[in-house]
Motif scaffolding. Sequence first.
Motif, PDB file in Angstrom:
ATOM      1  N   GLY A 333      21.285  31.381 -13.022  1.00 33.15           N
ATOM      2  CA  GLY A 333      22.394  31.948 -12.246  1.00 33.15           C
ATOM      3  C   GLY A 333      23.530  32.528 -13.026  1.00 33.15           C
ATOM      4  N   GLU A 337      25.974  35.480 -11.393  1.00 33.81           N
ATOM      5  CA  GLU A 337      27.314  35.033 -11.017  1.00 33.81           C
ATOM      6  C   GLU A 337      28.407  35.687 -11.851  1.00 33.81           C
ATOM      7  OE1 GLU A 337      27.180  30.862 -11.513  1.00 33.81           O
ATOM      8  OE2 GLU A 337      25.829  30.505  -9.816  1.00 33.81           O
ATOM      9  N   ASP A 340      30.837  38.325  -9.911  1.00 38.51           N
ATOM     10  CA  ASP A 340      31.782  37.703  -8.975  1.00 38.51           C
ATOM     11  C   ASP A 340      32.829  36.880  -9.716  1.00 38.51           C
ATOM     12  OD1 ASP A 340      30.446  38.835  -6.857  1.00 38.51           O
ATOM     13  OD2 ASP A 340      29.202  37.069  -6.469  1.00 38.51           O
TER      14      ASP A 340
END
Length: 509
Positions: A333, A337, A340
């Motif tokens: 991830g 990620e 963001d």
Amino acid sequence: MQRQRNPTALERLSVGIDRVIGVFAPGWAARRAMNRLNMRLTSAYESVPTWRNSSDWLPTDGKGEAINAPSRDLARSKARHLERNSELVNSILNAFERNVVGKGFNLQVRTDDADWNNEVENLWAEWCRPGNCDVTGRFCMTEILKLIVRRRIVDGGILALRVTDKSSTIPYRLQLMEVDNIRGDGSIKSAAGNPIIGGIEVNEYGRPLSYFLEKATVDITSTPEVEKVPAERVFYLADKTRPSEVREITPLVRALDEIRDLEEFFNAVSFKQKINAAVAVFITTQKDAAASIGRSIMQQQQAKDNKTNQRIDAGSIKYLDPGQDVKTLVPAGQSSELADFNLSINRRIGAGHNLSYEMMTRDVSMVNYSSARQNLLEDWKVFEGEQQFIIEHFLNFVLEDVVTAAYLAGRLPHAPKDFMANRQKYLKHEFIGQGLPWIDPLKEAQANQVMLATGQITLKDIYAKKGKDWEEEINQLAVELEKTKELGLVREALDTAKGDDDDGKSKGK
């Protein structure tokens, strides 16, 4: 909406005791209820009482200088480290430098004597050139102003000392010093009995009387001497947020950890992507293979004992000893990620410095004309405030010093005879800073045209937004108009077509 929470065990016990007391001694129970109500009134703000979800939130408080002093040097060191290594911090600094200072400040003297105005303006332009305004001869005035803006953000402030240089044609120069040049001798009281706080002697009201400064030197091998400099010689351009502060604190102190976390996150994701991009081959042997000829059992054992970290290079081939295997730990991830997380942190840091995300990062992929202009207007209020600080706390005083020094040196032959007695009268002026940039020139021009026609704005206001002097501009327009008539040229009137809409598509007439 009030915050909902479960009562603590102590609160439930207190309610039970009140009920028991109420049965046997109602008066006593009533007084207990009244006292409890008074205690609640002293904590009228819901976020203040130390309930379970904030029981460990007991912040330190005190006078501004007492709070800042223990953290000042370390915070400044961290801010300078990020200035050297963080693109994010430099995006903030560059935004302030190019919008607050830009090409510099334009001086317009506003007295009734046009010849005197031109003489002072020419004198100022000469003094602002490199070699004239700075004792080192390295900076022009625009570069000095950019240093002031940058150091106020990174260090929290900067020092500029008035210096008399009789060898110069205009015997006045500035000497720039960093705030860590302020060094006390360890005394807490001066000979006059005034307190010395952080290397600054102040009176009973906190007004600076003198500064204890390390003498500027480029020799890093010697211990610099500390001299006492009267406050009248010092421009201390510091960022302060409380009246009880005597010294500065870097404005970046609130965002140091977040910036560092973001930089480390970027490094981790970058490292992961480099590992994924590397093509590596691991060759294994049978688990129970015996020692081969030329490779003894002792050598194999030594290889097993050697557990130093090894680097994986692109296209590398590595041999594993019998029984060894490759296991990797790849956090999931990170890459997905990153965008963001980066957006969220950038917005928070920008908000802490009163800047929009678009101004700080120059990423306008998520805005249209209306939102971009709204952000620009709010950002420009911040830049105008910084411009006004520089004008009121620095430029106005420096201009008066320069003209006075030139007058006393005989550099102003057409100066009024009563100049020294009426300096404020003969130095009436205005500094015009960097102007507001365009987003859609056609829309801006149409708006200015309508507001000018309806009396909502003046030519002075329009040109001031562009960092120009309106009198000079209309005089230039008059000259151009006369010249075009003389040459028989005709300017065609342009139709006031509509500008781009919010989606960037041109509207028809």
